[in-house]
Design an enzyme around this catalytic site. Sequence first.
Site, PDB file in Angstrom:
ATOM      1  N   LYS A   1     -44.820  73.861  79.208  1.00 35.38           N
ATOM      2  CA  LYS A   1     -44.615  72.409  79.305  1.00 35.38           C
ATOM      3  C   LYS A   1     -44.857  72.004  80.755  1.00 35.38           C
ATOM      4  O   LYS A   1     -44.005  72.196  81.606  1.00 35.38           O
ATOM      5  CB  LYS A   1     -43.165  72.068  78.912  1.00 35.38           C
ATOM      6  CG  LYS A   1     -42.960  70.689  78.323  1.00 35.38           C
ATOM      7  CD  LYS A   1     -43.154  69.566  79.269  1.00 35.38           C
ATOM      8  CE  LYS A   1     -42.105  69.474  80.359  1.00 35.38           C
ATOM      9  NZ  LYS A   1     -42.465  68.330  81.291  1.00 35.38           N
TER      10      LYS A   1
ATOM     11  N   GLU B   1     -37.341  78.949  90.062  1.00 33.17           N
ATOM     12  CA  GLU B   1     -37.873  78.698  91.401  1.00 33.17           C
ATOM     13  C   GLU B   1     -37.611  77.232  91.695  1.00 33.17           C
ATOM     14  O   GLU B   1     -38.240  76.348  91.093  1.00 33.17           O
ATOM     15  CB  GLU B   1     -39.355  79.061  91.445  1.00 33.17           C
ATOM     16  CG  GLU B   1     -39.581  80.550  91.160  1.00 33.17           C
ATOM     17  CD  GLU B   1     -41.028  80.985  91.294  1.00 33.17           C
ATOM     18  OE1 GLU B   1     -41.929  80.222  90.918  1.00 33.17           O
ATOM     19  OE2 GLU B   1     -41.269  82.091  91.791  1.00 33.17           O
TER      20      GLU B   1
ATOM     21  N   CYS C   1     -42.590  73.169  97.955  1.00 30.40           N
ATOM     22  CA  CYS C   1     -41.186  73.602  98.026  1.00 30.40           C
ATOM     23  C   CYS C   1     -40.897  74.361  99.307  1.00 30.40           C
ATOM     24  O   CYS C   1     -39.751  74.492  99.713  1.00 30.40           O
ATOM     25  CB  CYS C   1     -40.880  74.496  96.843  1.00 30.40           C
ATOM     26  SG  CYS C   1     -41.903  75.952  96.815  1.00 30.40           S
TER      27      CYS C   1
ATOM     28  N   GLU D   1     -33.040  67.641 100.097  1.00 33.99           N
ATOM     29  CA  GLU D   1     -34.494  67.784  99.951  1.00 33.99           C
ATOM     30  C   GLU D   1     -35.114  66.413  99.716  1.00 33.99           C
ATOM     31  O   GLU D   1     -34.722  65.698  98.792  1.00 33.99           O
ATOM     32  CB  GLU D   1     -34.829  68.706  98.792  1.00 33.99           C
ATOM     33  CG  GLU D   1     -36.339  68.899  98.601  1.00 33.99           C
ATOM     34  CD  GLU D   1     -36.674  69.757  97.412  1.00 33.99           C
ATOM     35  OE1 GLU D   1     -36.262  69.424  96.284  1.00 33.99           O
ATOM     36  OE2 GLU D   1     -37.341  70.788  97.605  1.00 33.99           O
TER      37      GLU D   1
HETATM   38  N1  LIG Z   1     -39.153  77.265  94.409  1.00 37.20           N
HETATM   39  C1  LIG Z   1     -40.414  77.005  94.060  1.00 37.20           C
HETATM   40  O1  LIG Z   1     -41.269  77.905  93.965  1.00 37.20           O
HETATM   41  C2  LIG Z   1     -40.819  75.589  93.775  1.00 37.20           C
HETATM   42  C3  LIG Z   1     -42.177  75.329  93.601  1.00 37.20           C
HETATM   43  C4  LIG Z   1     -42.574  74.004  93.350  1.00 37.20           C
HETATM   44  C5  LIG Z   1     -41.642  72.977  93.255  1.00 37.20           C
HETATM   45  N2  LIG Z   1     -40.339  73.282  93.419  1.00 37.20           N
HETATM   46  C6  LIG Z   1     -39.353  72.208  93.345  1.00 37.20           C
HETATM   47  O2  LIG Z   1     -39.671  71.318  92.275  1.00 37.20           O
HETATM   48  C7  LIG Z   1     -39.258  69.991  92.624  1.00 37.20           C
HETATM   49  C8  LIG Z   1     -40.415  69.024  92.424  1.00 37.20           C
HETATM   50  O3  LIG Z   1     -40.933  69.182  91.120  1.00 37.20           O
HETATM   51  P1  LIG Z   1     -40.505  68.173  89.963  1.00 37.20           P
HETATM   52  O4  LIG Z   1     -40.178  66.826  90.513  1.00 37.20           O
HETATM   53  O5  LIG Z   1     -41.532  68.282  88.884  1.00 37.20           O
HETATM   54  O6  LIG Z   1     -39.136  68.821  89.458  1.00 37.20           O
HETATM   55  P2  LIG Z   1     -38.323  68.392  88.163  1.00 37.20           P
HETATM   56  O7  LIG Z   1     -37.181  69.306  88.085  1.00 37.20           O
HETATM   57  O8  LIG Z   1     -38.101  66.929  88.102  1.00 37.20           O
HETATM   58  O9  LIG Z   1     -39.336  68.724  86.934  1.00 37.20           O
HETATM   59  C9  LIG Z   1     -39.895  69.998  86.807  1.00 37.20           C
HETATM   60  C10 LIG Z   1     -40.266  70.209  85.357  1.00 37.20           C
HETATM   61  O10 LIG Z   1     -39.065  70.225  84.593  1.00 37.20           O
HETATM   62  C11 LIG Z   1     -39.143  69.315  83.521  1.00 37.20           C
HETATM   63  N3  LIG Z   1     -37.782  68.855  83.279  1.00 37.20           N
HETATM   64  C12 LIG Z   1     -37.106  67.878  83.929  1.00 37.20           C
HETATM   65  N4  LIG Z   1     -35.862  67.745  83.412  1.00 37.20           N
HETATM   66  C13 LIG Z   1     -35.754  68.676  82.412  1.00 37.20           C
HETATM   67  C14 LIG Z   1     -34.738  69.039  81.481  1.00 37.20           C
HETATM   68  N5  LIG Z   1     -33.543  68.408  81.466  1.00 37.20           N
HETATM   69  N6  LIG Z   1     -34.977  70.022  80.582  1.00 37.20           N
HETATM   70  C15 LIG Z   1     -36.174  70.651  80.574  1.00 37.20           C
HETATM   71  N7  LIG Z   1     -37.196  70.350  81.418  1.00 37.20           N
HETATM   72  C16 LIG Z   1     -36.974  69.379  82.327  1.00 37.20           C
HETATM   73  C17 LIG Z   1     -40.104  68.262  84.001  1.00 37.20           C
HETATM   74  O11 LIG Z   1     -40.666  67.545  82.932  1.00 37.20           O
HETATM   75  C18 LIG Z   1     -41.124  69.100  84.755  1.00 37.20           C
HETATM   76  O12 LIG Z   1     -42.053  69.651  83.847  1.00 37.20           O
HETATM   77  C19 LIG Z   1     -38.808  70.053  94.060  1.00 37.20           C
HETATM   78  O13 LIG Z   1     -37.396  70.169  94.112  1.00 37.20           O
HETATM   79  C20 LIG Z   1     -39.432  71.340  94.574  1.00 37.20           C
HETATM   80  O14 LIG Z   1     -38.716  71.920  95.641  1.00 37.20           O
HETATM   81  C21 LIG Z   1     -39.894  74.559  93.681  1.00 37.20           C
HETATM   82  O1  LIG Z   2     -44.138  74.206  96.008  1.00 40.13           O
HETATM   83  C1  LIG Z   2     -43.903  75.417  96.023  1.00 40.13           C
HETATM   84  C2  LIG Z   2     -44.940  76.383  96.124  1.00 40.13           C
HETATM   85  C3  LIG Z   2     -44.856  77.571  95.515  1.00 40.13           C
HETATM   86  C4  LIG Z   2     -45.909  78.470  95.662  1.00 40.13           C
HETATM   87  C5  LIG Z   2     -46.010  79.638  94.934  1.00 40.13           C
HETATM   88  O2  LIG Z   2     -45.154  79.935  93.965  1.00 40.13           O
HETATM   89  C6  LIG Z   2     -47.089  80.592  95.233  1.00 40.13           C
HETATM   90  O3  LIG Z   2     -47.813  80.411  96.235  1.00 40.13           O
HETATM   91  O4  LIG Z   2     -47.217  81.554  94.427  1.00 40.13           O
END
Ligand SMILES: NC(=O)c1ccc[n+]([C@@H]2O[C@H](COP(=O)([O-])OP(=O)(O)OC[C@H]3O[C@@H](n4cnc5c(N)ncnc54)[C@H](O)[C@@H]3O)[C@@H](O)[C@H]2O)c1
Ligand SMILES: O=C/C=C/C=C(\O)C(=O)O
Length: 489
Positions: free
Chosen positions: A181, A257, A291, A393
């Site tokens: 998804k 993550e 992230c 964040e």
């Molecule tokens: N640690 C990492 O590797 C990493 C990498 C990329 C992004 N991020 C984090 O992701 C965030 C930004 O991405 P975002 O705005 O898409 O995050 P988000 O949590 O809003 O959404 C991420 C995904 O989860 C789904 N989602 C949202 N609520 C849900 C629920 N209740 N049940 C199931 N699925 C749900 C969304 O539709 C989307 O596909 C930032 O906090 C960023 O730090 C972390």
């Molecule tokens: O926004 C977060 C980026 C994550 C990156 C990876 O998970 C990667 O480089 O494999």
Amino acid sequence: MKPASPALLRNYVDGEFVGSAATFDNINPVDGSLIAQVCEADRATVEAAVAAARLALQGPWGAMSVQQRAAMLHKVADGIAARFDEFVAAEVADTGRPLEQARTLDIARGIANFRTFADLAACANTDAFEMATADGAGALNYTVRKPLGVVGIISPWNLPLLLLTWKVAPALACGNAVVAKPSEESPATATLLAEVMRDAGVPRGVFNLVHGFGADSAGQFLTESKGIDALTFTGESRTGSTIMKAVADGVKEVSFELGGKNAAVVFADADFDAAVAGVMRSSFTNSGQVCLCSERVYVERPIFERFVAAIKAKVDALKIGYPDEGGVDMGPLISHGHRDKVLGYFRLAEQEGATVVAGGGVPHFGDARDNGAYVQPTVWTGLPDSARCVTEEIFGPVCHIAPFDAEDEVVARVNASDYGLACALWTTNLSRAHRVARRIHVGLVWVNTWYLRDLRTAFGGVKLSGLGREGGRYSLDFYSDVANICIKL
Ligand SMILES: NC(=O)c1ccc[n+]([C@@H]2O[C@H](COP(=O)([O-])OP(=O)(O)OC[C@H]3O[C@@H](n4cnc5c(N)ncnc54)[C@H](O)[C@@H]3O)[C@@H](O)[C@H]2O)c1
Ligand SMILES: O=C/C=C/C=C(\O)C(=O)O
């Protein structure tokens, strides 16, 4: 740049593209234009995808050797490469990112993820232990990796194809079937991936794609499905917490993550120009929507003023514009909604007493981009470590720069965070590099660089930044049931 994504983005279930009663808009954040309509999967569609994945495990996919699966994943990589420009155009349309980034990072890593995990899985060894026994005959222990089964994958919008395939590739390499998804903000490359899977001959049901939102939509339906054996999620920490509750009753394996509030630490002995360039990358790449980005920058006092001035000069010179403009450094944020969130922090910072060194508002273009989701790259100083803009964040092109005087002080300040994902250290003192890197409570430390990635390494965070590690054998272990077999000799 006209997007390649089709007018209607559909779900992909059991080898077929399927529509839905409800659709939602896919918007280009450069100018607010409509790219496509997206079919929102209802609960029945999600359950059909989960059932198709379960069935696929009993079919040809479940009978394939790891070498055969690896060959299939290389064909998927070949398929993405063959449609490279389409994937680039689709990613750029969904996100507004510079064309060069989409080419060199997003789509390139989509290909690399499949190739890397195909090869890692095909060459993976497992453990074996000979043991002595009282009767003198001994025993042999050996480890086997078996597929988990059906894996639910939920991915974010900031690096859409990169982060979707970071999960899909190892999950498939380990013999699972998946229901993915993608984010509602970035559905296009995931849909192209489904086409590539079909055309590469991945058996029906092995890869399923359901579009939708989180709560009360496809994301929630997937986490609640009793038919998944594991859930891997990348996104916000609070979403991770919600998902953890959703899968708790079924005691499903999870890999999270999550968010970060990462620091960059610049010691006075650093290569100054390299540190300036490095912090510019780690704070403003992808409009700060990574992230791993540094929203907190700590600079040793002797070079603090000079460093702030150097960063200001670079930020003021950043070229913000259309994705395909030559030399463009930064595009818009992913959406107007996310821009409102980031602008809210811009206003909060001033209320909390920040000095706005650069940016702090919205750029004016005098063209269609004024309908987009652009913000100015922004630099603050003068806030206390307790300020919300220094602890929460923001996920935008912004950093706060603060001076420090001693190593122990800065280590304590960096660690005083609810997050623990990444840190970038800048120093030419080798002993200090190793010493401080080990003391920082995060999952990932870069020294004199940032976001340099070896896909064999452990990747993940501590505290609110995540649960578990992926990358290399860590992915093979997460996406497998690891069993020990003991043979009495
Ligand atoms: N640690 C990492 O590797 C990493 C990498 C990329 C992004 N991020 C984090 O992701 C965030 C930004 O991405 P975002 O705005 O898409 O995050 P988000 O949590 O809003 O959404 C991420 C995904 O989860 C789904 N989602 C949202 N609520 C849900 C629920 N209740 N049940 C199931 N699925 C749900 C969304 O539709 C989307 O596909 C930032 O906090 C960023 O730090 C972390
Ligand atoms: O926004 C977060 C980026 C994550 C990156 C990876 O998970 C990667 O480089 O494999």
